[in-house]
Design an enzyme around this catalytic site. Sequence first.
Site, PDB file in Angstrom:
ATOM      1  N   ALA A 286      -4.916 -11.934 -39.044  1.00 60.33           N
ATOM      2  CA  ALA A 286      -4.871 -12.826 -40.192  1.00 60.33           C
ATOM      3  C   ALA A 286      -3.434 -13.161 -40.579  1.00 60.33           C
ATOM      4  CB  ALA A 286      -5.571 -12.173 -41.379  1.00 60.33           C
ATOM      5  N   ASP A 332      24.657 -50.531 -27.991  1.00 58.57           N
ATOM      6  CA  ASP A 332      25.129 -51.751 -27.339  1.00 58.57           C
ATOM      7  C   ASP A 332      24.823 -52.950 -28.209  1.00 58.57           C
ATOM      8  OD1 ASP A 332      26.068 -50.691 -25.033  1.00 58.57           O
ATOM      9  OD2 ASP A 332      24.161 -50.840 -23.978  1.00 58.57           O
ATOM     10  N   GLU A 631      -4.440 -13.997 -47.573  1.00 56.90           N
ATOM     11  CA  GLU A 631      -5.364 -12.969 -47.077  1.00 56.90           C
ATOM     12  C   GLU A 631      -4.720 -11.579 -47.134  1.00 56.90           C
ATOM     13  OE1 GLU A 631      -6.398 -14.419 -43.159  1.00 56.90           O
ATOM     14  OE2 GLU A 631      -6.563 -16.380 -44.112  1.00 56.90           O
ATOM     15  N   ASN A 656      -9.278 -17.210 -39.618  1.00 57.52           N
ATOM     16  CA  ASN A 656      -8.015 -17.484 -38.944  1.00 57.52           C
ATOM     17  C   ASN A 656      -8.156 -18.250 -37.663  1.00 57.52           C
ATOM     18  OD1 ASN A 656      -5.620 -16.216 -40.285  1.00 57.52           O
ATOM     19  ND2 ASN A 656      -7.307 -14.793 -40.601  1.00 57.52           N
TER      20      ASN A 656
END
Length: 827
Positions: A286, A332, A631, A656
């Site tokens: 997690a 350029d 978490e 997760n």
Amino acid sequence: MNGPLPPMSREQSVPVPPAPPGPANTVLGLSRAEATRRLAEHGRNEIQREETRSPWVVLLGQFRSPMIALLLGAGGVSALLGEHADAIAIGAIVVLNALIGFLQEFKAEQALLALRSMTAPRARVMRDGYAVQLPSAEVVPGDVLLLEAGDVVAADAHLLEAHALATNEAALTGESAPVDKAARPVAEGTPLAQRTDTVFLGTAVTRGTGLAEVRATGMRTELGKIAHLLASTQDTKTPLEERLEQVTKTLLVACLAIVVLVAALGLWRGHGWMTMLLSSISLAVAAVPEGLPAVVTIALAMGVRRMAARHALVRRLQAVETLGSATVVCTDKTGTLTTGTMEVREVWGDNSHAILFAAAACCDASLGPDGKEGTGDPTELALLRAALTRGIRREELERDRPRVAVRPFDSETKRMSILRADGALYVKGALEVLLPRCRNATVSASRAASELANRGLRVLAIARGEGPEEENLELLGLVGMADPPRPEAVTAVAAARAAGVRTVMITGDSAETAQAIGRELGILLPGEDAAERIHARVTAEDKLRIVRRWKERGEVVAMTGDGVNDAPALREAHIGIAMGRTGTEVTREAADLVLTDDNFATIVTAIREGRAIYENIRKTLVYLLVGNVGELMLMLAASLVGLPLPLVPLQLLWINLVTDSLPALALVMDPARAELLNRPPRRPDEPMLGAAQWRAILLVGTLEALMVLGVFIWADPAHDVDRARALAFSTLVFSELLRAFAARSTTRLFWEVGPFTNRLLLGIVLFSVGLQWGLYELPAARELFGLGALRPWELGLALALGFVPVTVLELSKLMRRLSLRPRAEAC
Ligand code: ADP
Ligand code: MG
């Protein structure tokens, strides 16, 4: 202007179209059918340096991370202990995670491969009597190569014809001085470096033209033979990926400490060691954003694909990230800032017919049948068109007075001359280059030239001489050509300015012309120092010096180039940009970025995309970390106050590996927004996660943790822990999913970003919310996840709470805006 003059090349007959270098009429090359047969026989003309990964390798690679090994181990232990449901569920989640990772990586790899084929080297060969351009990989033995300055030789080939030809063989021999080449055969067994009758794969043509018959291709070439000695040159990791790896490692250590703490507390409280083992492994999963490398790869690959669709091909992935922090773009003028479609506006001199005649007599370009379009240098096409209106045709000229010798135009010498059968030498070039070689140089000519240049016209002096030498010439007059700025370049220059990116014009043209155009484009505003922003009459060496000077000042420099000698400057710049249309193969190979439309505006678009990619990675990282921190804090807080763990391992894994990584995938593909160009470039040393990001991560993570802990306690885990967990689990999942909408921008509100500008995200979130809801409807799933029975209103409550973090985030954006406004107005 400096450096030795290329020797004159003697030519017997002159090929009128197709454009130079024209092959002798007898050379037809292979037929298409024969070429196809030989390609099958000899294989593609490629040097195998890096191995392409098969899908299986990519898939297996997903299981190589230590985290996954840990999980599989945990699954195995559960199986041994008879916890079959857990084991199966862990296995399923691991497989699901591997599949998501595989799809991401595989898609990214495909995108990059497609890109590589777009930037693959090209070669010009004769086929069926016509000069055609094709990918170098399709060149076969027996093909006739057409070579000119700026080409990279596509195979080992024996010269049939060579005009002032020289190649740089540093790639092969390490010797950087150009080697003169000729069609005269050398003795068998001559060492490589002295084989002047052969050109080799991978070497660069520095000047002249030639025709050569291919003897060996691919791994059978000299370069192929030493290919195994060359280490794979391409570093697959970008600095960004390396830095992120560092972040991940630091996080890992910090998380491990917390995980150990939670585990120790659990054991001390008397939870079973098996539960604690599973919990700590899940918590580790997690806490560490291990989906991150995939997210970065995908962000880079998708960004690169988006850029390709907008005419910017990325050759080196590192450039994408550097682009976003570019502070100076040296570009350029002709064809990039201007349209490059020229038109003669003025002819200055006594006899304008003679001037245009001489101009047309000194051209390599050729007009098509309609007298408008044609092939070759736009400057020359303009001259030919002007000559045509006076009845002067190049074809007739070539027929009546065939050319005897040519000194081709070179942006270093800034002139060109052709000696014709009438004994006259026709010369055109920059006035200050021709003046010292003219016997009738006058002040009025210089004055006229300045006058034309100040109007933004490109000025060419036209002269005529007797005999092959460029001396004692008669100056016939001047031609002034209009090369209008690209309308989109004006906007792009302004956009770059607003984005804190300075545009510096680099041109071989005269200072006066350059400044007039620079003013028109907004590169040079009133009161600004021209010397800072406009470099005129520039040589390739000057370009290198200019890049170095900006770099010394600490700027991040992008530099464009198209010429044979521009490669060193492109390599020196942080971002080397080659012109895809007019540029030489050598510059393409040295470049990080190739513009397929040669357009300055494309550079600015690419800068915006570069910034978008960086932003996307950063916000996805923050999004993921908020969830992980949340978490972690939830679990830590619960164990500190002596509650049962609010989430079981399987639930943690689910969050997760499934519900978090899907929105992250969509977030990282957010389209680039125009506002990205309204602020100064990021400092190159700015960390990906600065103080502001960490503060947000900790604050929002804490908020989520407290909310979920609150709902968990409210549901009374002492009474029915499964039900309390089910509520906590869903609240967390919903708030994670919905928070993705706030994560899209740190300043703009949800509806300002546009709810429908990232439909993938919308779809994924809706899908995942449904999926989560579905878990409760399926008895098997409910069993597996250990979900207690929730009544619909409780699920509704979880969903309602899920709106809290996203709302808080949106409100904080609003508050910040309100509190910032007075200050912004004050200054
Ligand atoms: P840029 O590409 O930056 O405009 P060039 O190197 O093409 O610069 O041109 C530099 C100068 O060389 C021009 O100002 C012009 O005087 C001269 N020049 C350009 N093209 C030709 C040509 N085809 N033949 C002769 N002289 C040329
Ligand atoms: Mg040019």
